[in-house]
Scaffold this motif. Structure first.
Motif, PDB file in Angstrom:
ATOM      1  N   LYS A  81     -19.708  -9.975   5.972  1.00  0.00           N
ATOM      2  CA  LYS A  81     -21.348 -10.367   5.524  1.00  0.00           C
ATOM      3  C   LYS A  81     -21.172 -11.629   6.828  1.00  0.00           C
ATOM      4  CE  LYS A  81     -22.373  -8.530   1.265  1.00  0.00           C
ATOM      5  NZ  LYS A  81     -22.607  -9.067  -0.163  1.00  0.00           N
ATOM      6  N   SER A  82     -19.941 -12.554   6.288  1.00  0.00           N
ATOM      7  CA  SER A  82     -19.991 -13.973   7.570  1.00  0.00           C
ATOM      8  C   SER A  82     -20.109 -13.117   8.886  1.00  0.00           C
ATOM      9  CB  SER A  82     -18.449 -14.573   6.693  1.00  0.00           C
ATOM     10  OG  SER A  82     -17.063 -13.537   7.482  1.00  0.00           O
ATOM     11  N   PHE A  83     -19.400 -12.452   9.177  1.00  0.00           N
ATOM     12  CA  PHE A  83     -19.608 -11.677  10.646  1.00  0.00           C
ATOM     13  C   PHE A  83     -20.990 -11.331  10.884  1.00  0.00           C
ATOM     14  CE2 PHE A  83     -15.259 -13.162  10.573  1.00  0.00           C
ATOM     15  CZ  PHE A  83     -14.811 -13.870  11.432  1.00  0.00           C
ATOM     16  N   GLY A  84     -21.648 -10.448  10.298  1.00  0.00           N
ATOM     17  CA  GLY A  84     -22.720 -10.052  10.479  1.00  0.00           C
ATOM     18  C   GLY A  84     -22.245  -8.407  10.742  1.00  0.00           C
ATOM     19  N   ILE A  85     -21.794  -7.962   9.955  1.00  0.00           N
ATOM     20  CA  ILE A  85     -21.284  -5.899  10.231  1.00  0.00           C
ATOM     21  C   ILE A  85     -21.236  -5.393   8.747  1.00  0.00           C
ATOM     22  CG2 ILE A  85     -19.700  -6.779  12.566  1.00  0.00           C
ATOM     23  CD1 ILE A  85     -17.118  -6.521  10.855  1.00  0.00           C
ATOM     24  N   SER A  86     -21.351  -4.265   9.414  1.00  0.00           N
ATOM     25  CA  SER A  86     -21.676  -3.359   8.105  1.00  0.00           C
ATOM     26  C   SER A  86     -20.649  -3.306   7.605  1.00  0.00           C
ATOM     27  CB  SER A  86     -21.955  -2.275   8.247  1.00  0.00           C
ATOM     28  OG  SER A  86     -23.525  -2.029   9.144  1.00  0.00           O
ATOM     29  N   GLY A  87     -19.908  -3.253   5.978  1.00  0.00           N
ATOM     30  CA  GLY A  87     -18.522  -3.108   5.072  1.00  0.00           C
ATOM     31  C   GLY A  87     -18.093  -1.976   5.337  1.00  0.00           C
ATOM     32  N   PHE A  88     -16.819  -1.435   6.094  1.00  0.00           N
ATOM     33  CA  PHE A  88     -15.918  -0.287   6.228  1.00  0.00           C
ATOM     34  C   PHE A  88     -15.404  -0.347   4.542  1.00  0.00           C
ATOM     35  CE2 PHE A  88     -14.698  -4.006   8.500  1.00  0.00           C
ATOM     36  CZ  PHE A  88     -13.519  -3.973   8.568  1.00  0.00           C
ATOM     37  N   CYS A  89     -15.309  -0.316   3.806  1.00  0.00           N
ATOM     38  CA  CYS A  89     -14.142  -0.212   2.402  1.00  0.00           C
ATOM     39  C   CYS A  89     -13.866   0.840   1.919  1.00  0.00           C
ATOM     40  CB  CYS A  89     -15.111  -0.672   1.167  1.00  0.00           C
ATOM     41  SG  CYS A  89     -15.075  -2.862   0.465  1.00  0.00           S
ATOM     42  N   CYS A  90     -15.289   2.221   2.209  1.00  0.00           N
ATOM     43  CA  CYS A  90     -14.793   3.854   2.192  1.00  0.00           C
ATOM     44  C   CYS A  90     -13.860   3.864   3.174  1.00  0.00           C
ATOM     45  CB  CYS A  90     -16.440   4.758   2.738  1.00  0.00           C
ATOM     46  SG  CYS A  90     -16.789   4.374   1.470  1.00  0.00           S
ATOM     47  N   GLU A  91     -13.077   4.097   4.294  1.00  0.00           N
ATOM     48  CA  GLU A  91     -12.519   3.649   5.314  1.00  0.00           C
ATOM     49  C   GLU A  91     -11.398   3.733   4.734  1.00  0.00           C
ATOM     50  OE1 GLU A  91     -15.224   2.919   6.381  1.00  0.00           O
ATOM     51  OE2 GLU A  91     -16.005   4.288   7.774  1.00  0.00           O
ATOM     52  N   PHE A  92     -11.745   1.536   4.063  1.00  0.00           N
ATOM     53  CA  PHE A  92     -10.239   1.016   3.733  1.00  0.00           C
ATOM     54  C   PHE A  92      -9.253   0.723   2.876  1.00  0.00           C
ATOM     55  CE2 PHE A  92      -9.452  -3.528   2.255  1.00  0.00           C
ATOM     56  CZ  PHE A  92      -8.238  -3.659   2.754  1.00  0.00           C
ATOM     57  N   LEU A  93     -10.227   1.414   1.621  1.00  0.00           N
ATOM     58  CA  LEU A  93      -9.337   1.950   0.905  1.00  0.00           C
ATOM     59  C   LEU A  93      -8.315   2.617   0.408  1.00  0.00           C
ATOM     60  CD1 LEU A  93     -12.123   0.078  -2.280  1.00  0.00           C
ATOM     61  CD2 LEU A  93     -10.419  -1.051  -0.852  1.00  0.00           C
ATOM     62  N   PRO A  94      -8.897   3.787   0.466  1.00  0.00           N
ATOM     63  CA  PRO A  94      -7.856   5.059   0.823  1.00  0.00           C
ATOM     64  C   PRO A  94      -6.307   4.561   1.480  1.00  0.00           C
ATOM     65  CG  PRO A  94      -9.796   5.590   1.342  1.00  0.00           C
ATOM     66  CD  PRO A  94      -9.818   4.066   1.702  1.00  0.00           C
ATOM     67  N   TYR A  95      -6.292   4.011   2.672  1.00  0.00           N
ATOM     68  CA  TYR A  95      -5.510   3.332   2.852  1.00  0.00           C
ATOM     69  C   TYR A  95      -4.752   2.450   2.240  1.00  0.00           C
ATOM     70  CZ  TYR A  95      -2.194   0.942   6.251  1.00  0.00           C
ATOM     71  OH  TYR A  95      -1.017   0.214   6.993  1.00  0.00           O
ATOM     72  N   VAL A  96      -5.568   1.259   2.063  1.00  0.00           N
ATOM     73  CA  VAL A  96      -4.327   0.809   0.872  1.00  0.00           C
ATOM     74  C   VAL A  96      -4.223   1.087  -0.484  1.00  0.00           C
ATOM     75  CG1 VAL A  96      -4.620  -1.472  -0.384  1.00  0.00           C
ATOM     76  CG2 VAL A  96      -6.159  -1.623   1.112  1.00  0.00           C
ATOM     77  N   GLU A  97      -4.595   2.161  -0.691  1.00  0.00           N
ATOM     78  CA  GLU A  97      -4.402   2.735  -2.133  1.00  0.00           C
ATOM     79  C   GLU A  97      -2.840   3.492  -1.209  1.00  0.00           C
ATOM     80  OE1 GLU A  97      -8.195   4.067  -4.583  1.00  0.00           O
ATOM     81  OE2 GLU A  97      -7.327   4.902  -3.397  1.00  0.00           O
ATOM     82  N   ASP A  98      -3.222   4.349  -0.587  1.00  0.00           N
ATOM     83  CA  ASP A  98      -1.697   5.307  -0.243  1.00  0.00           C
ATOM     84  C   ASP A  98      -0.231   3.831   0.108  1.00  0.00           C
ATOM     85  OD1 ASP A  98      -2.737   7.288  -0.092  1.00  0.00           O
ATOM     86  OD2 ASP A  98      -3.507   7.218   1.925  1.00  0.00           O
ATOM     87  N   ILE A  99      -0.554   2.597   0.421  1.00  0.00           N
ATOM     88  CA  ILE A  99       0.489   1.822   0.333  1.00  0.00           C
ATOM     89  C   ILE A  99       1.168   1.791  -0.342  1.00  0.00           C
ATOM     90  CG2 ILE A  99       1.215  -0.606   1.170  1.00  0.00           C
ATOM     91  CD1 ILE A  99      -0.312  -1.116   3.105  1.00  0.00           C
ATOM     92  N   PHE A 100       0.400   1.394  -1.623  1.00  0.00           N
ATOM     93  CA  PHE A 100       0.997   0.770  -3.040  1.00  0.00           C
ATOM     94  C   PHE A 100       1.299   1.930  -3.879  1.00  0.00           C
ATOM     95  CE2 PHE A 100      -1.191  -2.702  -2.441  1.00  0.00           C
ATOM     96  CZ  PHE A 100      -0.394  -3.906  -2.356  1.00  0.00           C
ATOM     97  N   ARG A 101       0.375   3.436  -3.140  1.00  0.00           N
ATOM     98  CA  ARG A 101       0.350   4.590  -3.911  1.00  0.00           C
ATOM     99  C   ARG A 101       2.346   5.604  -3.074  1.00  0.00           C
ATOM    100  NH1 ARG A 101      -3.945   7.038  -3.308  1.00  0.00           N
ATOM    101  NH2 ARG A 101      -4.964   6.784  -5.643  1.00  0.00           N
TER     102      ARG A 101
END
Length: 227
Positions: A81-101
């Protein structure tokens, strides 16, 4: 009664103590860098990562408890939001989950747990989101006598509440358990503040900081604890 006779419970940290988790936040920032390079090339990536890191620190320092995955999602959303771009959590969170899983146990982790369980109840006292931790523990075939997480206590180590919660849950006093962990801040400082003895798995040869109650032992590897 000597020390070994008094101790009834051994609490272990999980990530970076029993299982490897190499520089997760550096890996996360590399993923963000790669994503922005392809999808948002107009964004100053260095500034974006700097803002992301700052937002994570601010959110994590808030008194209200949040799951680790939710902290990362929130700081990514704020940064986008601070950079005025659309969020991309749908792509981001699966990657993060894989790191800890998807983790690997240290070679001596199962040996340590199995040997200690001959004399003590042994389990986890760890900062973790339950659903990710449970999958990792199952995949690595660990068998613990108990698992207590920051999500259960609604408090992250080194906060007092998670240690208080563990003692209440296990019906023990602070001199009846010992904390084994790799983090000087979360595990050793946190336990020391509560009068709990600790063993520091110091794989990186860090110096003990001022104000940290010295651990009972400092070891390089898990197997050294059995000595």
């Amino acid at each position: 009664m000597n020390f070994n006779e008094r101790i009834k419970i051994v609490c272990c940290d999980y990530y970076m103590t029993l299982v490897e988790l190499r520089k997760p936040f550096e890996r996360i920032q590399r993923w963000i860098t790669d994503y922005l390079s392809v999808n948002c090339s107009e964004v100053d990536i260095k500034r974006f990562n700097s803002r992301f890191t700052r937002n994570r620190a601010v959110i994590a320092a808030d008194d209200s408890f949040m799951l680790g995955i939710d902290i990362l999602a929130e700081c990514l959303d704020r940064t986008c939001k601070s950079f005025g771009i659309s969020g991309f959590c749908c792509e981001f969170l699966p990657y993060v989950e894989d790191i800890f899983r998807n983790t690997n146990a240290y070679p001596d982790a199962h040996l340590l747990i199995n040997q200690l369980q001959k004399d003590y109840k042994v389990g986890l006292l760890t900062n973790a989101d339950n659903y990710l931790l449970e999958e990792s523990v199952k995949d690595l075939e660990f068998e613990f006598d108990f698992i207590i997480t920051s999500e259960d206590a609604r408090c992250n180590k080194p906060g007092n509440r998670i240690f208080e919660y563990a003692m209440e849950k296990l019906s023990i006093r602070n001199n009846e358990l010992i904390m084994i962990g790799d983090s000087q801040n979360d595990d050793i400082f946190g336990a020391g503040e509560m009068g709990i003895s600790s063993i520091w798995v110091n794989r990186n040869d860090e110096a003990l900081r001022d104000g940290v109650v010295p651990p009972l032992r400092i070891v390089k590897n898990l197997v050294n604890i059995l000595d």
